[in-house]
Structures are given as structure tokens and as C-alpha cells.
Write a protein that holds these residues in place. Structure first.
Motif, PDB file in Angstrom:
ATOM      1  N   VAL A 282      -4.801 -15.063  -3.942  1.00  0.00           N
ATOM      2  CA  VAL A 282      -5.850 -16.025  -4.341  1.00  0.00           C
ATOM      3  C   VAL A 282      -6.972 -15.332  -5.077  1.00  0.00           C
ATOM      4  N   GLY A 283      -7.131 -14.101  -4.672  1.00  0.00           N
ATOM      5  CA  GLY A 283      -8.219 -13.294  -5.716  1.00  0.00           C
ATOM      6  C   GLY A 283      -7.497 -13.225  -7.046  1.00  0.00           C
ATOM      7  N   TYR A 284      -6.219 -12.735  -7.086  1.00  0.00           N
ATOM      8  CA  TYR A 284      -5.765 -12.684  -8.313  1.00  0.00           C
ATOM      9  C   TYR A 284      -5.696 -13.917  -9.268  1.00  0.00           C
ATOM     10  N   ARG A 285      -5.560 -14.927  -8.578  1.00  0.00           N
ATOM     11  CA  ARG A 285      -5.453 -16.266  -9.601  1.00  0.00           C
ATOM     12  C   ARG A 285      -7.157 -16.713  -9.810  1.00  0.00           C
ATOM     13  N   VAL A 286      -7.893 -16.401  -8.891  1.00  0.00           N
ATOM     14  CA  VAL A 286      -9.320 -16.877  -9.303  1.00  0.00           C
ATOM     15  C   VAL A 286      -9.627 -15.727 -10.472  1.00  0.00           C
ATOM     16  N   ARG A 287      -9.285 -14.571 -10.403  1.00  0.00           N
ATOM     17  CA  ARG A 287      -9.840 -13.486 -11.569  1.00  0.00           C
ATOM     18  C   ARG A 287      -8.662 -12.431 -11.754  1.00  0.00           C
ATOM     19  N   PRO A 288      -8.157 -12.298 -12.778  1.00  0.00           N
ATOM     20  CA  PRO A 288      -6.928 -11.236 -12.670  1.00  0.00           C
ATOM     21  C   PRO A 288      -7.476  -9.762 -12.609  1.00  0.00           C
ATOM     22  N   THR A 289      -8.790  -9.565 -12.722  1.00  0.00           N
ATOM     23  CA  THR A 289      -9.189  -8.159 -12.441  1.00  0.00           C
ATOM     24  C   THR A 289      -8.903  -7.794 -11.313  1.00  0.00           C
ATOM     25  N   THR A 290      -8.912  -8.704 -10.131  1.00  0.00           N
ATOM     26  CA  THR A 290      -8.717  -8.477  -8.859  1.00  0.00           C
ATOM     27  C   THR A 290      -7.322  -7.371  -8.453  1.00  0.00           C
ATOM     28  N   ILE A 291      -6.629  -7.455  -9.467  1.00  0.00           N
ATOM     29  CA  ILE A 291      -5.457  -6.475  -9.265  1.00  0.00           C
ATOM     30  C   ILE A 291      -5.814  -5.123  -9.257  1.00  0.00           C
ATOM     31  N   ILE A 292      -7.169  -4.586  -9.908  1.00  0.00           N
ATOM     32  CA  ILE A 292      -7.766  -3.430  -9.875  1.00  0.00           C
ATOM     33  C   ILE A 292      -7.673  -2.925  -8.566  1.00  0.00           C
ATOM     34  N   PRO A 293      -8.470  -3.569  -7.441  1.00  0.00           N
ATOM     35  CA  PRO A 293      -8.522  -2.925  -5.970  1.00  0.00           C
ATOM     36  C   PRO A 293      -7.179  -2.917  -5.342  1.00  0.00           C
ATOM     37  N   ILE A 294      -6.395  -4.116  -5.786  1.00  0.00           N
ATOM     38  CA  ILE A 294      -4.955  -3.918  -5.204  1.00  0.00           C
ATOM     39  C   ILE A 294      -4.158  -2.607  -5.621  1.00  0.00           C
ATOM     40  N   ILE A 295      -4.217  -2.307  -6.588  1.00  0.00           N
ATOM     41  CA  ILE A 295      -3.719  -0.947  -7.242  1.00  0.00           C
ATOM     42  C   ILE A 295      -4.326   0.255  -6.505  1.00  0.00           C
ATOM     43  N   ALA A 296      -5.807   0.164  -6.283  1.00  0.00           N
ATOM     44  CA  ALA A 296      -6.587   1.272  -5.804  1.00  0.00           C
ATOM     45  C   ALA A 296      -5.985   1.468  -4.217  1.00  0.00           C
ATOM     46  N   LEU A 297      -5.801   0.177  -3.539  1.00  0.00           N
ATOM     47  CA  LEU A 297      -5.583   0.081  -2.262  1.00  0.00           C
ATOM     48  C   LEU A 297      -3.849   0.678  -1.881  1.00  0.00           C
ATOM     49  N   GLY A 298      -3.132   0.254  -3.003  1.00  0.00           N
ATOM     50  CA  GLY A 298      -1.807   0.865  -2.866  1.00  0.00           C
ATOM     51  C   GLY A 298      -1.835   2.311  -3.205  1.00  0.00           C
ATOM     52  N   LEU A 299      -2.434   2.921  -3.998  1.00  0.00           N
ATOM     53  CA  LEU A 299      -2.686   4.305  -4.385  1.00  0.00           C
ATOM     54  C   LEU A 299      -2.965   5.070  -2.810  1.00  0.00           C
ATOM     55  N   TYR A 300      -4.282   4.468  -2.189  1.00  0.00           N
ATOM     56  CA  TYR A 300      -4.734   5.096  -1.140  1.00  0.00           C
ATOM     57  C   TYR A 300      -3.942   5.060   0.073  1.00  0.00           C
ATOM     58  N   LEU A 301      -3.005   4.054  -0.064  1.00  0.00           N
ATOM     59  CA  LEU A 301      -2.336   3.868   1.308  1.00  0.00           C
ATOM     60  C   LEU A 301      -0.960   4.986   1.235  1.00  0.00           C
ATOM     61  N   THR A 302      -0.675   5.003  -0.252  1.00  0.00           N
ATOM     62  CA  THR A 302       0.552   6.125  -0.475  1.00  0.00           C
ATOM     63  C   THR A 302       0.126   7.276  -0.343  1.00  0.00           C
ATOM     64  N   LEU A 303      -1.271   7.568  -0.544  1.00  0.00           N
ATOM     65  CA  LEU A 303      -1.593   8.953  -0.468  1.00  0.00           C
ATOM     66  C   LEU A 303      -1.681   9.444   1.168  1.00  0.00           C
ATOM     67  N   ARG A 304      -2.195   8.370   1.800  1.00  0.00           N
ATOM     68  CA  ARG A 304      -2.315   8.354   3.229  1.00  0.00           C
ATOM     69  C   ARG A 304      -1.134   8.638   3.902  1.00  0.00           C
ATOM     70  N   LEU A 305       0.118   7.763   3.489  1.00  0.00           N
ATOM     71  CA  LEU A 305       1.304   7.844   4.166  1.00  0.00           C
ATOM     72  C   LEU A 305       2.031   9.233   3.814  1.00  0.00           C
ATOM     73  N   ILE A 306       1.776   9.762   2.599  1.00  0.00           N
ATOM     74  CA  ILE A 306       2.458  10.926   2.407  1.00  0.00           C
ATOM     75  C   ILE A 306       1.689  12.011   3.086  1.00  0.00           C
ATOM     76  N   ALA A 307       0.490  12.046   3.196  1.00  0.00           N
ATOM     77  CA  ALA A 307      -0.325  13.089   4.126  1.00  0.00           C
ATOM     78  C   ALA A 307       0.131  13.237   5.305  1.00  0.00           C
ATOM     79  N   GLY A 308       0.304  12.011   5.804  1.00  0.00           N
ATOM     80  CA  GLY A 308       0.704  11.839   7.304  1.00  0.00           C
ATOM     81  C   GLY A 308       2.195  12.387   7.417  1.00  0.00           C
ATOM     82  N   TRP A 309       3.012  12.143   6.530  1.00  0.00           N
ATOM     83  CA  TRP A 309       4.361  12.593   6.605  1.00  0.00           C
ATOM     84  C   TRP A 309       4.534  14.251   6.400  1.00  0.00           C
ATOM     85  N   GLN A 310       3.652  14.610   5.547  1.00  0.00           N
ATOM     86  CA  GLN A 310       3.514  15.988   5.421  1.00  0.00           C
ATOM     87  C   GLN A 310       3.010  16.725   6.630  1.00  0.00           C
ATOM     88  N   ASN A 311       2.086  16.407   7.259  1.00  0.00           N
ATOM     89  CA  ASN A 311       1.599  16.728   8.597  1.00  0.00           C
ATOM     90  C   ASN A 311       2.552  16.767   9.890  1.00  0.00           C
TER      91      ASN A 311
END
Length: 724
Positions: free
Chosen positions: A247-276
């Protein structure tokens, strides 16, 4: 692998720090761009920087002292922000809806009243800007609901909706800071929202840049609270996240920016946990049985993660598909075939003359091509031409201008927006009128202080070398900056990221407190004790407050930036928000009568000129065309009576100057009537009316055309006396 991960994380933060540092440097000289007269005494920049330093120090000191953990303080701050917003609306700013918000809301009302829920294909704005179809339909259902419950005046409920959206964004920011730093820092973030000018300036601009604020903060907050829990709770969390993202993306397409940031953060956290976990399995102290169990748990976590990602993707696609069907229900795709391609806004963003902002000629250029494919190819060709012409150095300078335009200026174009008002309350002049120099400098100083503390937060994250939760907000900010380096650079486009910026500001103040304030306080403790220590702290605070007040006093002595010689009571925005009456009435009317009720005039006896606007088809011809009269409504006394010819109407309009002695002798308690009578043999002058009549931008008067009341209003400015 771990080293590569840390390297990528450090590179991302380094880019964020560089961008924030550049914007901070640009913001330090931003006050000089408002008006050259501000530099007449050579002290404006110094005062602004000094005020910014005071804000930083008071934030640091205040954070340590106001960092209460009481929930009552949180409730108090929310109530205080709400009361301050109401006071601002009642006493400071009541602007009209203009530009894109007016086009969206007016079309939504037209769909409700005239088009049976269907979007008008003759509306060129809706033809070109398909990205606003969804929000227009949302407004249509909102206005339909209001009509069903008996509310016909929609302006106040629309503003209430906007205030609720902004306050929901503030609440989600508060919850995010509370999750990261505790309730003490979260309470301090509420104080920052209370002090931030953006919290108030855009309360009446109801558009996607404010309505998307809670969606951006909601996406980041849901990512922040993600943790292992019962499966049904995680499923609810993931479904909610998917709905907010879609819904946020349909309201304003720039909402894709926090979606990408969230994906990058969760990916970093997932890889870091896997490495540990991998390092733990490789340790010699780990038994074989435990290693086998760990491998089984690891496979289960991977499977659960894949299922959760699949659930988010499926729900998001379902919501996007449903919203597309909703749009198709109200928009006939066969009739709406003039939509602009995405590259149009990138091409416009590379316009060096407009500094990447909106340019009417670029819109005309894209509109001149028939099909979307032709538009795309033409825009790509012009984009390549502009990039080649600027070269690397020119492109870097252009990006700097765009960062200055979107991020470095403290008012975000809010002062200009406030000046297009239907009424000017008593304190307008001190915030957006002739005596607002102190407020302009305060806004710029607050922006400098915010960017500085954001830079401190980013440097602290960089030194930690781990993917801290705050990095998700840093990546969002950096992504937004880089996005608007390419996209059209509107001055108000950063508003939806206010929560991200203030969250980083609060985090930066926390780090600054630990590194600077505590050391300063330790120095005081080393040299003073007992009552002398409390007295020394009080002196430091008093000096800071005195310097802050002194900078305000000095700022108030400066010339006013971005103002007119005289402030009009009613300011109809020229060009974009008006049109010839013939376009609506389909002919030139014989008699137009516009009433101006006394409620529009805040101070009686303080106006003497009215400006009317015409579409002049023969600017050099003489011969009477219109008879203009101004009458008092109570006794019909004629205050002005004159006939005009086309060569008397200038480009900026025709100004009616009322004799001062007539206004001095009497002032109508009811209001005034402007009467235009067509006396010419041909139609050489066509009166201009407000383009968005359904929004009723001038609620203190009505227009009668040939004896019939219409929803329209004349495009008019009513000026105060110069000596008022």
C-alpha cells in the motif's frame, strides 16, 4: 566472507557519511539563498551557524536532563505536539490547496459529484501522471464516506486526515527509538519533533509526501521488531509488513527506498548470524552431537526464512494486484493512454536550468509525442543529450544543486506554500510574513544541527563495524539522497523522510552526549563539588540559553527573506491554479459578481487595492471592454467605478485602487461586492477563475455568473495598505 561483509557494510556507511557531510556543508550556506538582502550586514551566516551550535549543545544537554523514563512524559509530549499543531493551524497558517494536492483532491470530488465514480479522461494531469491514480481513488472513497455521513465541507476532514498521518508517523518513530535506545531517548525524539518546523509547516498540504510518512516508518519499525516468536505471530507480522509495503508503494513509489534498506539490513544480519554459527561449529570445544543438532536447526531456520519471504512476496503481490483492479474499476485504460514513462522524471531531473526541479517545458516536450513508447524514446534522447552536455564536472555540480534543493534548505518550500492562503491569521507575519526572519534562520539552523547530529550517528555506526539497527535508517537516508540525485528534485520531497532524519538526530545526540557532554561534566566535577557543581552546571545552561536567545534577537533585526512588499489577504497562485472562465462557462459572461465577506479581512480599514486577472487576447488594443465596480454589501455604496480596455491590463493583472478617503470614512461590517460588466462588442478580455472550484479555495465569498451562483471564484488578490 565475514571480511567481505564488513567491507561492504563500511563502504555503504562511508557513502552515507560522505553524502550527509556534503549536504551539511551546503546547508551551512543555505540561508544566503533566500534573499540577498539578508547579507546586508554580513552577519546572517554567522548568526545561523551560531544558532545551530546552540541547538546542538542544548540538544545534548537537554537529552541528558530530559531523558526521563516516565510514560507520563511521553503522553505529555504527544499532547503538546498535538496542541502545537492545532495552534499553528488556528493562529499561524491557513494555506489553500495548490498544485498537485489540489489537482488530486479536485478530481476526487469531481468523480464523486459529476462523473459517477469514473476518472475524467479529459483531465490532462491525470492522463500524464498515472502514479497519482491510486491516491486519487483513495480520496474519492474518503469523500464518499464523508458524504454518506452527511459531511459536505471536506476541507477540514482532509486536513484532519493529514494531521493523523503525520502524528502516526511520529508515533512509529517514537516506538522505533524506544526499541533501539529505550524510552528515555524516545522521549527526547518527541522533543525534537516538537521543535522541528516540518511538523507544522505541511499540516495542510495533503499529498503523498505527508501521507507516505507513516508507511515509511511503519516498514522500518516492523523490520526492527522482527525476532523469533510463535509461528502465528511471525505470520501476522509478515502479512502486516507485506500490506504496509504494498500500500505504501502505491501511495508513493519512493516507499521502495526503505523496503530496499530493510532487505539489505536483514540480509546483512542473516549472513552475520550464519557466519557466527559457522565459526561456532568449527570450534574444537563443540561436541559432534551438538553440531548435528545445530545443523538441523540451521536447515530449519533456512526453511522458515524461505517460507516467510515467500509469504511476504505473495501477500504483497496480492495487494498490488487488488489495488490495480481497484484502479481499473475507476479508470478506463483505453481512454488513459497518455501516461508519462518513468524516464520522463529522470530527464526532468537532469534539467540544469531548473536545478532538477519541475519544468513546464519538459512536460510539454513529453506530451507532444503520441504514444508511450515515443515519449520514452524522446525522453531518453534528451536525457543523453543533457548528460553529455554537462560532462563529469557539470554533472557533479548539478547533483550538488539538487541536494541543496531537496535536503539542505530548512523551510522545504513550506514558507512559499503558506503564502498562498485563503486567510492570514494574527501570527502569520511572524512565521511566513514580513517579520519572519527569525523563523527562517531558526529553520535553517535546525536543519544544520539535525544534519550535524545525523553525521555523528553515522560515524558512530561506522566505528561499531557491525550491522546495528540504526544502519537501516542510515541506508534509507542515503538511498533517498541518491534517488533524488537522479529523479525530479522537488523541494518538498524529503518530508516523508523526516522521521528517519530525526531518529538519526536523536541517536547522534546520544553519541555526542557520551563523547562530549560527559567529558565536560567530568571536568566540572573535577573542579567543583557540592553546591558549586550545581551552580556551574546552571551557569553553563544559562550561557547557552542566553546565546540562543541572543541569536534569535539578532535574527529578528535582519531583513525578511522571501516576502512581498505587501502581503495579500487572498493569493491565488498565478498560472498553475487558474483558468479562463470561458473554459468552464463556454462563453464570455455578461455580468460577474464576486462577494468578499468580512471574514476574509483580518484587519479592517487596512486594504485599498484589489487585483483581478484576465486572459488578454488583444493587449495593445484600446476601447472599453469591462466595467468594474466595487460596492459595500451593507448599503451598496459604490467605492469604485471604472471601465477598462485591454491595453490597460498588464501581464500581472489589473489593480483596482480604492480611494483612501472612502475606506477611511467607512468600512463595511458585512463585506464587499466586485461587479464586472461586459460592455465591449468583442471578447478581448476573459476573466480568470480559480481552477479547483470543488475545493472552495476562497470560502469567504461566492461568484454569481449572469445571475446564477457558481462553485467558482474570481482569481483575486486583496492587498493591505503599504503603511498598515
Amino acid at each position: 566472507m565475514k571480511g567481505i561483509l564488513r567491507g561492504a557494510y563500511c563502504v555503504a556507511l562511508s557513502i552515507s557519511i560522505f553524502l550527509c557531510g556534503v549536504i551539511l556543508a551546503l546547508s551551512c550556506r543555505g540561508i544566503t539563498l533566500y534573499k540577498k538582502e539578508l547579507l546586508q550586514n554580513g552577519m546572517t551566516v554567522a548568526i545561523t551557524l551560531f544558532m545551530a551550535a546552540c541547538i546542538v549543545m542544548l540538544c545534548v544537554y537537554g537529552k541528558d536532563k530530559l531523558q526521563t523514563t516516565r510514560r507520563k512524559f511521553s503522553v505529555f509530549m504527544f499532547l503538546l505536539i498535538g496542541l502545537a499543531q492545532i495552534a499553528f493551524l488556528l493562529l499561524v497558517s491557513r494555506p489553500m490547496t495548490i498544485a498537485d494536492p489540489a489537482r488530486v483532491q479536485n478530481e476526487a470530488l469531481a468523480m464523486l459529484k459529476y462523473h459517477y465514480g469514473q476518472m475524467d479522461p479529459t483531465n490532462s494531469y491525470m492522463q500524464n501522471y498515472g502514479n497519482n491514480h491510486f491516491i486519487t481513488i483513495c480520496f474519492y472513497y474518503f469523500y464518499k464516506f464523508l458524504t454518506d455521513v452527511g459531511i459536505t465541507k471536506v476541507w477540514v476532514p482532509t486536513v484532519v486526515l493529514n494531521v493523523l498521518a503525520i502524528d502516526l508517523g511520529i508515533l512509529l518513530t517514537f516506538l522505533s527509538v524506544k526499541k533501539m535506545r529505550g524510552i528515555g531517548t524516545a522521549n527526547f525524539a518527541l522533543v525534537l519533533f516538537f521543535l522541528c518546523p516540518t511538523t507544522y509547516l505541511w499540516l495542510t498540504s495533503v499529498y503523498t509526501n505527508t501521507l507516505s510518512f507513516p508507511f515509511i516508518m511503519g516498514i522500518l519499525y516492523l523490520g526492527l521488531i522482527d525476532k523469533p516468536a510463535k509461528r502465528w505471530r511471525m505470520a501476522v507480522h509478515d502479512v502486516l509488513l507485506a500490506v504496509v509495503m504494498a500500500v505504501g508503494y502505491r501511495v508513493r513509489p519512493t516507499t521502495i527506498i526503505p523496503i530496499i534498506a530493510l532487505g539489505l539490513y536483514l540480509t546483512l544480519r542473516l549472513i552475520a548470524g550464519w557466519q557466527n554459527r559457522r565459526a561456532l561449529r568449527a570450534s574444537e570445544t563443540m561436541e559432534t552431537e551438538n553440531a548435528s543438532e545445530e545443523q538441523q536447526h540451521s536447515r530449519q531456520r533456512v526453511l522458515e526464512g524461505a517460507v516467510r519471504v515467500g509469504l511476504v512476496v505473495c501477500v504483497s503481490m496480492a495487494v498490488l494486484f487488488s489495488s490495480s483492479n481497484l484502479v481499473a474499476k475507476h479508470v478506463d485504460a483505453k481512454k488513459f493512454n497518455q501516461q508519462f514513462p518513468v524516464v520522463h522524471w529522470v530527464m526532468m531531473g537532469m534539467n540544469e536550468k531548473s536545478k532538477g526541479g519541475f519544468n513546464r517545458n519538459d512536460r510539454r516536450y513529453t506530451s507532444s509525442f503520441l504514444t508511450k513508447e515515443q515519449k520514452r524514446k524522446a525522453d531518453i534522447a534528451r536525457l543523453k543529450q543533457r548528460v553529455k552536455k554537462m560532462g563529469p564536472v557539470g554533472l557533479a555540480k548539478h547533483f550538488g544543486n539538487k541536494m541543496m534543493r531537496v535536503w539542505a534548505m530548512g523551510d522545504d518550500d513550506g514558507i512559499t506554500n503558506a503564502q498562498y492562503a485563503y486567510q492570514y491569521p494574527p501570527f502569520f507575519r511572524y512565521f511566513a510574513g514580513k517579520q519572519n526572519a527569525w523563523f527562517m534562520i531558526y529553520m535553517q539552523a535546525f536543519r544544520i544541527a539535525m544534519l550535524f547530529l545525523m553525521l555523528c550517528a553515522m560515524c558512530r555506526q561506522f566505528l561499531q563495524r557491525e550491522a546495528a539497527p540504526g544502519a537501516m535508517y542510515t541506508l534509507t537516508f542515503a538511498g533517498a539522497v541518491m534517488f533524488f540525485m537522479l529523479w525530479e528534485a522537488g523541494k518538498r520531497y524529503n518530508i516523508c523522510f523526516t522521521g528517519v532524519c530525526l531518529l538519526l538526530m536523536a541517536e547522534g545526540a546520544d553519541g555526542f552526549t557520551n563523547t562530549v557532554f560527559n567529558k565536560g561534566d567530568a571536568w566540572l566535577k573535577a573542579h567543583f563539588n557540592g553546591m558549586r557543581l550545581h551552580a556551574a552546571r546552571l551557569v553553563v545552561l544559562a550561557v547557552g540559553l542566553f546565546c540562543f536567545a541572543g541569536s534569535f534577537a539578532a535574527a529578528n533585526q535582519l531583513s525578511h527573506p522571501r516576502t512581498y512588499v505587501e502581503i495579500p489577504y487572498l493569493n491565488s497562485k498565478r498560472g498553475k491554479d487558474e483558468e479562463p472562465i470561458r473554459w468552464r462557462y463556454h462563453k464570455n459572461p455578461k455580468v460577474l459578481e464576486q462577494t468578499i465577506e468580512q471574514g476574509q479581512l483580518e484587519w479592517r480599514n487596512r486594504w485599498n487595492r484589489i487585483r483581478l486577472y484576465f486572459w488578454n487576447l488583444a493587449p495593445n488594443e484600446s476601447g472599453d471592454e469591462y466595467r468594474i465596480q466595487v460596492l459595500a454589501l451593507d448599503d451598496k455604496e459604490v467605492l469604485y467605478d471604472k471601465t477598462i480596455a485591454p491595453n490597460q491590463v498588464k501581464r500581472e493583472g489589473y489593480t483596482i485602487a480604492i480611494a483612501k478617503n472612502k475606506l477611511k470614512q467607512r468600512d463595511s461590517q458585512i463585506g464587499y461586492l466586485i461587479r464586472l460588466t461586459h460592455v465591449g462588442a468583442s471578447d478581448r478580455l476573459i476573466p480568470m477563475i480559480c481552477r479547483f472550484p470543488l475545493l472552495d479555495p476562497y470560502p469567504y465569498g461566492e461568484l454569481k455568473v449572469d445571475g446564477q451562483y457558481k462553485d467558482w471564484d474570481l482569481s483575486t488578490k486583496i492587498f493591505r495598505k503599504k503603511n498598515a
